[in-house]
Design a protein around this motif. Structure first.
Motif, PDB file in Angstrom:
ATOM      1  N   ALA A   1     -27.649   7.183 -41.433  1.00 25.77           N
ATOM      2  CA  ALA A   1     -27.712   5.725 -41.396  1.00 25.77           C
ATOM      3  C   ALA A   1     -29.087   5.281 -41.871  1.00 25.77           C
ATOM      4  O   ALA A   1     -30.085   5.984 -41.686  1.00 25.77           O
ATOM      5  CB  ALA A   1     -27.453   5.208 -39.990  1.00 25.77           C
ATOM      6  N   SER A   2     -29.142   4.092 -42.466  1.00 22.56           N
ATOM      7  CA  SER A   2     -30.391   3.614 -43.058  1.00 22.56           C
ATOM      8  C   SER A   2     -31.360   3.038 -42.036  1.00 22.56           C
ATOM      9  O   SER A   2     -32.522   2.802 -42.354  1.00 22.56           O
ATOM     10  CB  SER A   2     -30.093   2.554 -44.128  1.00 22.56           C
ATOM     11  N   LYS A   3     -30.895   2.796 -40.789  1.00 20.68           N
ATOM     12  CA  LYS A   3     -31.760   2.232 -39.747  1.00 20.68           C
ATOM     13  C   LYS A   3     -31.828   3.206 -38.572  1.00 20.68           C
ATOM     14  O   LYS A   3     -30.798   3.681 -38.080  1.00 20.68           O
ATOM     15  CB  LYS A   3     -31.224   0.884 -39.264  1.00 20.68           C
ATOM     16  N   TYR A   4     -33.051   3.444 -38.111  1.00 21.25           N
ATOM     17  CA  TYR A   4     -33.241   4.399 -37.017  1.00 21.25           C
ATOM     18  C   TYR A   4     -32.529   3.941 -35.751  1.00 21.25           C
ATOM     19  O   TYR A   4     -31.807   4.730 -35.109  1.00 21.25           O
ATOM     20  CB  TYR A   4     -34.735   4.581 -36.735  1.00 21.25           C
TER      21      TYR A   4
ATOM     22  N   TYR B   1     -24.967  11.099 -35.975  1.00 23.44           N
ATOM     23  CA  TYR B   1     -25.784  10.182 -36.774  1.00 23.44           C
ATOM     24  C   TYR B   1     -27.239  10.629 -36.795  1.00 23.44           C
ATOM     25  O   TYR B   1     -27.772  11.135 -35.804  1.00 23.44           O
ATOM     26  CB  TYR B   1     -25.725   8.774 -36.180  1.00 23.44           C
ATOM     27  N   GLU B   2     -27.888  10.383 -37.929  1.00 29.21           N
ATOM     28  CA  GLU B   2     -29.328  10.570 -38.056  1.00 29.21           C
ATOM     29  C   GLU B   2     -29.870   9.565 -39.071  1.00 29.21           C
ATOM     30  O   GLU B   2     -29.132   9.035 -39.895  1.00 29.21           O
ATOM     31  CB  GLU B   2     -29.660  11.994 -38.498  1.00 29.21           C
ATOM     32  N   LYS B   3     -31.166   9.294 -38.985  1.00 35.02           N
ATOM     33  CA  LYS B   3     -31.809   8.327 -39.866  1.00 35.02           C
ATOM     34  C   LYS B   3     -32.081   8.944 -41.231  1.00 35.02           C
ATOM     35  O   LYS B   3     -32.450  10.112 -41.342  1.00 35.02           O
ATOM     36  CB  LYS B   3     -33.137   7.860 -39.244  1.00 35.02           C
TER      37      LYS B   3
ATOM     38  N   GLN C   1     -35.700  13.713 -46.230  1.00 36.58           N
ATOM     39  CA  GLN C   1     -36.676  14.781 -46.428  1.00 36.58           C
ATOM     40  C   GLN C   1     -36.512  15.916 -45.428  1.00 36.58           C
ATOM     41  O   GLN C   1     -36.734  17.086 -45.755  1.00 36.58           O
ATOM     42  CB  GLN C   1     -38.093  14.202 -46.360  1.00 36.58           C
ATOM     43  N   GLU C   2     -36.111  15.577 -44.205  1.00 32.28           N
ATOM     44  CA  GLU C   2     -35.977  16.608 -43.184  1.00 32.28           C
ATOM     45  C   GLU C   2     -34.906  17.624 -43.562  1.00 32.28           C
ATOM     46  O   GLU C   2     -35.076  18.829 -43.381  1.00 32.28           O
ATOM     47  CB  GLU C   2     -35.642  15.974 -41.835  1.00 32.28           C
TER      48      GLU C   2
END
Length: 246
Positions: free
Chosen positions: A112-115, A129-131, A146-147
């Protein structure tokens, strides 16, 4: 124009099984969707899916799909949407399940684009879900995680509507439940929406680097591409379908 809830519920002739008898609990809109579909090897896919779920196949082939879209107005029943939380871009990597004749999807990864949206969605649903830095511009979708070293860049043009869908078009898109593996067992979320409006797509530029398990999507040929302007979606609470043995 957005349809009323009663209209959405009454539009159910395309469903492969009846609507749940319990009340729906969540509303959301999935908009501006780009579907990238890949054929994958069963032996590479099997470790990514819980052992209790049966992987669906189309004419002997397994598929993974990467879906980029805008999530909008997600909210619980009887509560208003809160745009800073309810609206965000999402990319999910999913595969296909046939559990006792109930065809659904299983999410291998969701960004998702928002944390805060990712945090709340993961807490409420249990979905992975992850940012990530997902963007949508006039040309296409872009992402840099990047992660996980995920990268996506697309420039695409939407062409004609698909008025006569193939069996694969329907198999990949008309899915009305989500499967989820939790410590207590395997769960199923029923969903409902109008039949997907699908359009053909011309990819003008495409850079992809997604690795899930031993499946490297950047090394796979795209089997099929779809675009959809979107659907309004109703979702039900999760139901346990297979408790884990303790």
């Amino acid at each position: 124009m957005a349809q009323k809830i009663k209209t959405i519920l009454s539009d159910d002739n395309h469903r492969p099984w009846p609507l749940p008898t319990s009340p729906w609990q969540y509303y959301q809109e999935w908009l501006d969707l780009l579907f990238l579909h890949f054929q994958v090897d069963y032996d590479l896919l099997r470790p990514l899916v819980p052992a209790g779920l049966h992987i669906d196949q189309h004419q002997g082939s397994c598929y993974i799909s990467l879906v980029a879209f805008k999530m909008k107005n997600i909210r619980p029943k009887n509560l208003p949407a809160f745009p800073p939380l309810s609206n965000f871009y999402e990319i999910n990597v999913r595969t296909y399940i046939d559990q006792d004749g109930k065809k659904g999807v299983y999410f291998i990864n969701i960004e998702a684009s928002k944390y805060l949206s990712a945090l709340v969605a993961k807490k409420l649903s249990g979905l992975p879900y992850e940012k990530s830095a997902i963007l949508r511009d006039a040309q296409g979708y872009h992402n840099l995680n990047q992660e996980r070293e995920f990268r996506l860049k697309t420039i695409f043009e939407v062409n004609d509507e698909i008025t006569l869908k193939s069996s694969l078009d329907t198999w990949l898109t008309e899915r009305y439940c989500l499967y989820l593996d939790k410590p207590a067992g395997i769960y199923c979320f029923d969903i409902h929406h109008p039949e997907w409006p699908l359009f053909s797509v011309q990819l003008q530029e495409y850079q992809l680097n997604y690795t899930v398990g031993d499946i490297h999507l950047h090394n796979e040929n795209i089997a099929l591409i779809h675009y959809s302007p979107g659907v309004q979606v109703l979702a039900w609470n999760a139901v346990t379908i297979k408790p884990h043995q303790r």
